[in-house]
Scaffold this motif. Structure first.
Motif, PDB file in Angstrom:
ATOM      1  N   PHE A 133       0.858  -1.185   0.000  1.00 40.73           N
ATOM      2  CA  PHE A 133       0.000   0.000   0.000  1.00 40.73           C
ATOM      3  C   PHE A 133       0.894   1.234   0.000  1.00 40.73           C
ATOM      4  N   VAL A 134       0.606   2.170  -0.901  1.00 38.15           N
ATOM      5  CA  VAL A 134       1.371   3.411  -1.006  1.00 38.15           C
ATOM      6  C   VAL A 134       0.394   4.577  -0.943  1.00 38.15           C
ATOM      7  N   ALA A 135       0.754   5.609  -0.171  1.00 36.51           N
ATOM      8  CA  ALA A 135      -0.112   6.786  -0.063  1.00 36.51           C
ATOM      9  C   ALA A 135       0.736   8.027   0.154  1.00 36.51           C
ATOM     10  N   ASN A 136       0.244   9.155  -0.355  1.00 38.86           N
ATOM     11  CA  ASN A 136       0.828  10.458  -0.064  1.00 38.86           C
ATOM     12  C   ASN A 136       0.057  11.019   1.126  1.00 38.86           C
ATOM     13  N   VAL A 137       0.782  11.385   2.175  1.00 40.49           N
ATOM     14  CA  VAL A 137       0.162  11.771   3.437  1.00 40.49           C
ATOM     15  C   VAL A 137       0.728  13.105   3.900  1.00 40.49           C
ATOM     16  N   LYS A 138      -0.153  13.955   4.396  1.00 41.88           N
ATOM     17  CA  LYS A 138       0.255  15.211   5.007  1.00 41.88           C
ATOM     18  C   LYS A 138       0.518  14.898   6.482  1.00 41.88           C
ATOM     19  N   ALA A 139       1.774  15.007   6.910  1.00 43.74           N
ATOM     20  CA  ALA A 139       2.129  14.584   8.262  1.00 43.74           C
ATOM     21  C   ALA A 139       3.206  15.481   8.859  1.00 43.74           C
ATOM     22  N   LEU A 140       3.393  15.324  10.180  1.00 47.18           N
ATOM     23  CA  LEU A 140       4.392  16.114  10.900  1.00 47.18           C
ATOM     24  C   LEU A 140       5.754  15.424  10.946  1.00 47.18           C
ATOM     25  N   SER A 141       5.752  14.090  10.829  1.00 43.66           N
ATOM     26  CA  SER A 141       6.996  13.317  10.846  1.00 43.66           C
ATOM     27  C   SER A 141       6.747  12.001  10.120  1.00 43.66           C
ATOM     28  N   ALA A 142       7.800  11.234   9.931  1.00 40.56           N
ATOM     29  CA  ALA A 142       7.649   9.933   9.266  1.00 40.56           C
ATOM     30  C   ALA A 142       6.810   8.991  10.132  1.00 40.56           C
ATOM     31  N   LEU A 143       6.960   9.061  11.443  1.00 43.05           N
ATOM     32  CA  LEU A 143       6.162   8.219  12.340  1.00 43.05           C
ATOM     33  C   LEU A 143       4.691   8.626  12.273  1.00 43.05           C
ATOM     34  N   ASP A 144       4.428   9.911  12.172  1.00 45.15           N
ATOM     35  CA  ASP A 144       3.051  10.395  12.020  1.00 45.15           C
ATOM     36  C   ASP A 144       2.468   9.896  10.702  1.00 45.15           C
ATOM     37  N   CYS A 145       3.276   9.865   9.643  1.00 44.90           N
ATOM     38  CA  CYS A 145       2.852   9.323   8.352  1.00 44.90           C
ATOM     39  C   CYS A 145       2.467   7.860   8.500  1.00 44.90           C
ATOM     40  N   TYR A 146       3.305   7.076   9.171  1.00 44.47           N
ATOM     41  CA  TYR A 146       3.021   5.657   9.404  1.00 44.47           C
ATOM     42  C   TYR A 146       1.711   5.497  10.178  1.00 44.47           C
ATOM     43  N   ASN A 147       1.559   6.252  11.255  1.00 40.77           N
ATOM     44  CA  ASN A 147       0.352   6.140  12.087  1.00 40.77           C
ATOM     45  C   ASN A 147      -0.908   6.493  11.304  1.00 40.77           C
ATOM     46  N   ARG A 148      -0.843   7.504  10.464  1.00 45.32           N
ATOM     47  CA  ARG A 148      -2.012   7.886   9.660  1.00 45.32           C
ATOM     48  C   ARG A 148      -2.370   6.803   8.640  1.00 45.32           C
ATOM     49  N   ILE A 149      -1.362   6.193   8.026  1.00 41.71           N
ATOM     50  CA  ILE A 149      -1.614   5.118   7.056  1.00 41.71           C
ATOM     51  C   ILE A 149      -2.255   3.922   7.751  1.00 41.71           C
ATOM     52  N   VAL A 150      -1.704   3.510   8.882  1.00 47.57           N
ATOM     53  CA  VAL A 150      -2.237   2.353   9.607  1.00 47.57           C
ATOM     54  C   VAL A 150      -3.652   2.637  10.106  1.00 47.57           C
ATOM     55  N   GLU A 151      -3.900   3.845  10.591  1.00 47.67           N
ATOM     56  CA  GLU A 151      -5.246   4.213  11.055  1.00 47.67           C
ATOM     57  C   GLU A 151      -6.250   4.141   9.896  1.00 47.67           C
ATOM     58  N   TYR A 152      -5.841   4.627   8.740  1.00 48.35           N
ATOM     59  CA  TYR A 152      -6.699   4.579   7.557  1.00 48.35           C
ATOM     60  C   TYR A 152      -7.010   3.128   7.170  1.00 48.35           C
ATOM     61  N   LEU A 153      -5.970   2.293   7.145  1.00 47.11           N
ATOM     62  CA  LEU A 153      -6.152   0.902   6.735  1.00 47.11           C
ATOM     63  C   LEU A 153      -6.976   0.104   7.750  1.00 47.11           C
ATOM     64  N   ARG A 156     -10.531   0.078   7.009  1.00 44.36           N
ATOM     65  CA  ARG A 156     -10.976  -0.419   5.710  1.00 44.36           C
ATOM     66  C   ARG A 156     -10.643  -1.886   5.427  1.00 44.36           C
ATOM     67  N   VAL A 157      -9.852  -2.527   6.289  1.00 48.09           N
ATOM     68  CA  VAL A 157      -9.530  -3.936   6.072  1.00 48.09           C
ATOM     69  C   VAL A 157      -9.983  -4.752   7.276  1.00 48.09           C
ATOM     70  N   ASP A 158      -9.972  -6.063   7.126  1.00 46.39           N
ATOM     71  CA  ASP A 158     -10.363  -6.967   8.202  1.00 46.39           C
ATOM     72  C   ASP A 158      -9.507  -6.706   9.446  1.00 46.39           C
ATOM     73  N   SER A 159     -10.123  -6.759  10.614  1.00 48.83           N
ATOM     74  CA  SER A 159      -9.410  -6.441  11.860  1.00 48.83           C
ATOM     75  C   SER A 159      -8.310  -7.450  12.182  1.00 48.83           C
ATOM     76  N   ARG A 160      -8.314  -8.613  11.530  1.00 51.72           N
ATOM     77  CA  ARG A 160      -7.272  -9.617  11.765  1.00 51.72           C
ATOM     78  C   ARG A 160      -6.011  -9.363  10.940  1.00 51.72           C
ATOM     79  N   SER A 161      -6.038  -8.356  10.092  1.00 49.99           N
ATOM     80  CA  SER A 161      -4.862  -8.021   9.288  1.00 49.99           C
ATOM     81  C   SER A 161      -3.718  -7.620  10.203  1.00 49.99           C
TER      82      SER A 161
END
Length: 180
Positions: A133-153, A156-161
């Motif tokens: 999964f690849v996304a362009n994210v508006k974030a404050l840091s790389a860790l914030d980018c990771y957290n936003r991507i995981v929160e989004y996913l 939208r995906v099965d909770s067992r992922s």
């Protein structure tokens, strides 16, 4: 060098190898014999600093740990940790973790490889599939980018992922620039 020994809830702190062997002999389940005694003596005399695990029976072990602590209390309070020359404990933080937390507001391109749970229509069973999964994210840091991507996913995906750690090789990011 002192020895800490533990077998389930029985533990001992020995200042020499003879005390350690006496403790082990006091536990009948261990079955202390000459070869085990020789191995414990060799471990105590060696330069190896890693804990040693001895098998008593399948999936049952006792451990022996070398320590510079002066007493059981010091060992439990972790006062015998290796320290820096100045005497202070230094945090061992890898450069990648520092870069993840570095504040640099802007756009990031984050790429995440994770295990996604999907249903197979033919059988009705579920399986894990590697998903990129690849996304362009508006974030404050790389860790914030990771957290936003995981929160989004997660929404939208099965909770067992299963999602990887931000520090691992399955998360990559690139700073794209400041937002306008």
């Amino acid at each position: 060098m002192n020895l800490y020994l533990r077998y389930f809830d029985q533990e001992a702190f020995a200042t020499n190898v003879d005390q350690a062997i006496d403790f082990l002999k006091s536990i009948p389940e261990i079955g202390m014999d000459e070869s085990l005694e020789a191995d414990v003596r060799d471990y105590a005399a060696s330069d190896v600093c890693y804990p040693k695990r001895y098998k008593v029976r399948p999936r049952v072990y006792f451990i022996v740990i070398k320590t510079t602590a002066a007493s059981m209390r010091d060992f439990k309070d972790k006062k015998a940790l290796r320290s820096t020359p100045s005497g202070e404990h230094r945090e061992n933080v890898s450069p990648s973790v520092v870069r993840l937390n570095q504040q640099q507001p802007g756009w990031y391109e984050g790429a995440l490889d994770f295990k996604r749970v999907v249903m197979i229509p033919a059988t009705g069973k579920f399986e894990y599939r590697d998903t990129h999964f690849v996304a362009n994210v508006k974030a404050l840091s790389a860790l914030d980018c990771y957290n936003r991507i995981v929160e989004y996913l997660r929404q939208r995906v099965d909770s067992r992922s299963q999602f990887p750690s931000a520090k691992g090789k399955n998360f990559a990011y690139r700073y794209l620039g400041m937002w306008k």
